[in-house]
Motif scaffolding. Sequence first.
Motif, PDB file in Angstrom:
ATOM      1  N   ARG A 183       0.807  -1.213   0.000  1.00  0.00           N
ATOM      2  CA  ARG A 183       0.000   0.000   0.000  1.00  0.00           C
ATOM      3  C   ARG A 183       0.846   1.272   0.000  1.00  0.00           C
ATOM      4  O   ARG A 183       0.327   2.349  -0.249  1.00  0.00           O
ATOM      5  CB  ARG A 183      -0.963  -0.001   1.178  1.00  0.00           C
ATOM      6  N   PHE A 184       2.154   1.137   0.281  1.00  0.00           N
ATOM      7  CA  PHE A 184       3.039   2.297   0.293  1.00  0.00           C
ATOM      8  C   PHE A 184       3.933   2.371  -0.941  1.00  0.00           C
ATOM      9  O   PHE A 184       4.748   3.291  -1.052  1.00  0.00           O
ATOM     10  CB  PHE A 184       3.934   2.281   1.541  1.00  0.00           C
ATOM     11  N   ARG A 185       3.802   1.431  -1.866  1.00  0.00           N
ATOM     12  CA  ARG A 185       4.649   1.451  -3.060  1.00  0.00           C
ATOM     13  C   ARG A 185       4.402   2.737  -3.836  1.00  0.00           C
ATOM     14  O   ARG A 185       3.274   3.118  -4.105  1.00  0.00           O
ATOM     15  CB  ARG A 185       4.341   0.257  -3.963  1.00  0.00           C
ATOM     16  N   ARG A 186       5.475   3.420  -4.169  1.00  0.00           N
ATOM     17  CA  ARG A 186       5.447   4.702  -4.886  1.00  0.00           C
ATOM     18  C   ARG A 186       4.648   5.766  -4.139  1.00  0.00           C
ATOM     19  O   ARG A 186       4.123   6.705  -4.736  1.00  0.00           O
ATOM     20  CB  ARG A 186       4.908   4.515  -6.302  1.00  0.00           C
ATOM     21  N   LYS A 187       4.532   5.622  -2.810  1.00  0.00           N
ATOM     22  CA  LYS A 187       3.857   6.615  -1.963  1.00  0.00           C
ATOM     23  C   LYS A 187       4.725   6.876  -0.728  1.00  0.00           C
ATOM     24  O   LYS A 187       4.384   6.484   0.386  1.00  0.00           O
ATOM     25  CB  LYS A 187       2.485   6.098  -1.532  1.00  0.00           C
ATOM     26  N   PRO A 188       5.858   7.539  -0.922  1.00  0.00           N
ATOM     27  CA  PRO A 188       6.773   7.726   0.209  1.00  0.00           C
ATOM     28  C   PRO A 188       6.193   8.581   1.332  1.00  0.00           C
ATOM     29  O   PRO A 188       6.503   8.351   2.503  1.00  0.00           O
ATOM     30  CB  PRO A 188       8.004   8.385  -0.421  1.00  0.00           C
ATOM     31  N   ASN A 189       5.348   9.537   1.002  1.00  0.00           N
ATOM     32  CA  ASN A 189       4.763  10.363   2.059  1.00  0.00           C
ATOM     33  C   ASN A 189       3.807   9.565   2.935  1.00  0.00           C
ATOM     34  O   ASN A 189       3.742   9.768   4.146  1.00  0.00           O
ATOM     35  CB  ASN A 189       4.047  11.576   1.462  1.00  0.00           C
ATOM     36  N   ASP A 190       3.072   8.630   2.321  1.00  0.00           N
ATOM     37  CA  ASP A 190       2.190   7.770   3.111  1.00  0.00           C
ATOM     38  C   ASP A 190       2.995   6.851   4.028  1.00  0.00           C
ATOM     39  O   ASP A 190       2.612   6.604   5.176  1.00  0.00           O
ATOM     40  CB  ASP A 190       1.300   6.936   2.199  1.00  0.00           C
ATOM     41  N   ALA A 191       4.119   6.359   3.525  1.00  0.00           N
ATOM     42  CA  ALA A 191       4.987   5.509   4.351  1.00  0.00           C
ATOM     43  C   ALA A 191       5.547   6.310   5.527  1.00  0.00           C
ATOM     44  O   ALA A 191       5.626   5.807   6.658  1.00  0.00           O
ATOM     45  CB  ALA A 191       6.130   4.947   3.506  1.00  0.00           C
ATOM     46  N   TYR A 192       5.906   7.555   5.277  1.00  0.00           N
ATOM     47  CA  TYR A 192       6.445   8.387   6.361  1.00  0.00           C
ATOM     48  C   TYR A 192       5.357   8.722   7.386  1.00  0.00           C
ATOM     49  O   TYR A 192       5.610   8.724   8.583  1.00  0.00           O
ATOM     50  CB  TYR A 192       7.058   9.665   5.790  1.00  0.00           C
ATOM     51  N   LYS A 193       4.129   8.976   6.915  1.00  0.00           N
ATOM     52  CA  LYS A 193       3.020   9.228   7.841  1.00  0.00           C
ATOM     53  C   LYS A 193       2.741   7.991   8.696  1.00  0.00           C
ATOM     54  O   LYS A 193       2.422   8.101   9.874  1.00  0.00           O
ATOM     55  CB  LYS A 193       1.765   9.634   7.065  1.00  0.00           C
ATOM     56  N   TRP A 194       2.853   6.817   8.089  1.00  0.00           N
ATOM     57  CA  TRP A 194       2.706   5.574   8.849  1.00  0.00           C
ATOM     58  C   TRP A 194       3.768   5.481   9.930  1.00  0.00           C
ATOM     59  O   TRP A 194       3.486   5.105  11.064  1.00  0.00           O
ATOM     60  CB  TRP A 194       2.792   4.382   7.895  1.00  0.00           C
ATOM     61  N   LEU A 195       5.003   5.850   9.581  1.00  0.00           N
ATOM     62  CA  LEU A 195       6.094   5.819  10.557  1.00  0.00           C
ATOM     63  C   LEU A 195       5.846   6.812  11.689  1.00  0.00           C
ATOM     64  O   LEU A 195       6.142   6.524  12.850  1.00  0.00           O
ATOM     65  CB  LEU A 195       7.427   6.116   9.857  1.00  0.00           C
ATOM     66  N   VAL A 196       5.269   7.964  11.374  1.00  0.00           N
ATOM     67  CA  VAL A 196       4.915   8.943  12.410  1.00  0.00           C
ATOM     68  C   VAL A 196       3.894   8.344  13.370  1.00  0.00           C
ATOM     69  O   VAL A 196       4.004   8.481  14.592  1.00  0.00           O
ATOM     70  CB  VAL A 196       4.370  10.248  11.777  1.00  0.00           C
ATOM     71  N   ARG A 197       2.899   7.635  12.825  1.00  0.00           N
ATOM     72  CA  ARG A 197       1.886   6.991  13.678  1.00  0.00           C
ATOM     73  C   ARG A 197       2.499   5.902  14.548  1.00  0.00           C
ATOM     74  O   ARG A 197       2.164   5.779  15.729  1.00  0.00           O
ATOM     75  CB  ARG A 197       0.756   6.422  12.820  1.00  0.00           C
ATOM     76  N   VAL A 198       3.400   5.115  13.985  1.00  0.00           N
ATOM     77  CA  VAL A 198       4.064   4.063  14.765  1.00  0.00           C
ATOM     78  C   VAL A 198       4.884   4.680  15.888  1.00  0.00           C
ATOM     79  O   VAL A 198       4.878   4.192  17.021  1.00  0.00           O
ATOM     80  CB  VAL A 198       4.955   3.182  13.848  1.00  0.00           C
ATOM     81  N   ALA A 199       5.578   5.778  15.589  1.00  0.00           N
ATOM     82  CA  ALA A 199       6.396   6.443  16.607  1.00  0.00           C
ATOM     83  C   ALA A 199       5.543   7.042  17.712  1.00  0.00           C
ATOM     84  O   ALA A 199       5.951   7.066  18.878  1.00  0.00           O
ATOM     85  CB  ALA A 199       7.254   7.528  15.969  1.00  0.00           C
ATOM     86  N   SER A 200       4.352   7.513  17.380  1.00  0.00           N
ATOM     87  CA  SER A 200       3.483   8.071  18.426  1.00  0.00           C
ATOM     88  C   SER A 200       2.867   6.962  19.288  1.00  0.00           C
ATOM     89  O   SER A 200       2.660   7.158  20.482  1.00  0.00           O
ATOM     90  CB  SER A 200       2.389   8.938  17.802  1.00  0.00           C
ATOM     91  N   LYS A 201       2.603   5.790  18.702  1.00  0.00           N
ATOM     92  CA  LYS A 201       2.050   4.678  19.472  1.00  0.00           C
ATOM     93  C   LYS A 201       3.101   3.949  20.302  1.00  0.00           C
ATOM     94  O   LYS A 201       2.811   3.467  21.385  1.00  0.00           O
ATOM     95  CB  LYS A 201       1.381   3.671  18.531  1.00  0.00           C
ATOM     96  N   ASN A 202       4.308   3.846  19.763  1.00  0.00           N
ATOM     97  CA  ASN A 202       5.370   3.102  20.438  1.00  0.00           C
ATOM     98  C   ASN A 202       6.667   3.916  20.429  1.00  0.00           C
ATOM     99  O   ASN A 202       7.591   3.597  19.676  1.00  0.00           O
ATOM    100  CB  ASN A 202       5.567   1.750  19.741  1.00  0.00           C
ATOM    101  N   PRO A 203       6.762   4.963  21.254  1.00  0.00           N
ATOM    102  CA  PRO A 203       7.943   5.836  21.207  1.00  0.00           C
ATOM    103  C   PRO A 203       9.219   5.206  21.750  1.00  0.00           C
ATOM    104  O   PRO A 203      10.300   5.748  21.550  1.00  0.00           O
ATOM    105  CB  PRO A 203       7.522   7.033  22.060  1.00  0.00           C
ATOM    106  N   ALA A 204       9.121   4.063  22.398  1.00  0.00           N
ATOM    107  CA  ALA A 204      10.318   3.425  22.951  1.00  0.00           C
ATOM    108  C   ALA A 204      10.893   2.353  22.035  1.00  0.00           C
ATOM    109  O   ALA A 204      11.824   1.661  22.418  1.00  0.00           O
ATOM    110  CB  ALA A 204       9.986   2.811  24.309  1.00  0.00           C
ATOM    111  N   LEU A 205      10.361   2.226  20.820  1.00  0.00           N
ATOM    112  CA  LEU A 205      10.810   1.162  19.923  1.00  0.00           C
ATOM    113  C   LEU A 205      12.259   1.373  19.478  1.00  0.00           C
ATOM    114  O   LEU A 205      13.074   0.460  19.546  1.00  0.00           O
ATOM    115  CB  LEU A 205       9.893   1.089  18.702  1.00  0.00           C
ATOM    116  N   PHE A 206      12.596   2.568  19.045  1.00  0.00           N
ATOM    117  CA  PHE A 206      13.960   2.878  18.612  1.00  0.00           C
ATOM    118  C   PHE A 206      14.602   3.808  19.627  1.00  0.00           C
ATOM    119  O   PHE A 206      13.947   4.664  20.211  1.00  0.00           O
ATOM    120  CB  PHE A 206      13.963   3.540  17.231  1.00  0.00           C
ATOM    121  N   TYR A 207      15.902   3.656  19.792  1.00  0.00           N
ATOM    122  CA  TYR A 207      16.635   4.447  20.787  1.00  0.00           C
ATOM    123  C   TYR A 207      16.589   5.938  20.458  1.00  0.00           C
ATOM    124  O   TYR A 207      16.422   6.762  21.342  1.00  0.00           O
ATOM    125  CB  TYR A 207      18.082   3.962  20.877  1.00  0.00           C
TER     126      TYR A 207
END
Length: 156
Positions: free
Chosen positions: A117-141
């Motif tokens: 669903r993110f193929r050739r849609k880099p902004n959508d992939a980045y928005k997904w990453l923003v949502r993941v970071a807001s739900k799980n802020p301790a995932l990456f250091y």
Amino acid sequence: MFIAKTVNGGESIRKSLLISWVIPFSHEVRGISKDKVFNGYAPAISRKSKKHITEKMRGWHLNRRVQLKLSDIAVEINAEVRGWMNYYGKFYGSQLKAFLQCINLKLARWAERKYKRFRRKPNDAYKWLVRVASKNPALFYHWQHGVKPNRLKPFG
């Protein structure tokens, strides 16, 4: 070595801060005080170190590792990112944090390849990453220390 000179011809101030070959110094205007502008040199991450970190990130080959989950990637890279932040982030952390945003861009590119669903849609992939970071802020250091993906569109 921290060096500050006044533009108006004042005395030079020298203080021994650390050995110059460990962390290089970047030139910047340090501040204005009573009609005097101070030029200073602050310890920061060197170009050589940035290049080394970039080569290390390139060596992760995230774009080819679509079989992994995001949590698996976090387990693999957190130790290295922790080391970089502890070593290079001691004196001029804001410069390092701006540089570490590249990891978030690489993670968005990874998501773009992993999920159809993110193929050739880099902004959508980045928005997904923003949502993941807001739900799980301790995932990456680096997310734990304020280098989360921001809400701006990073790609075009």
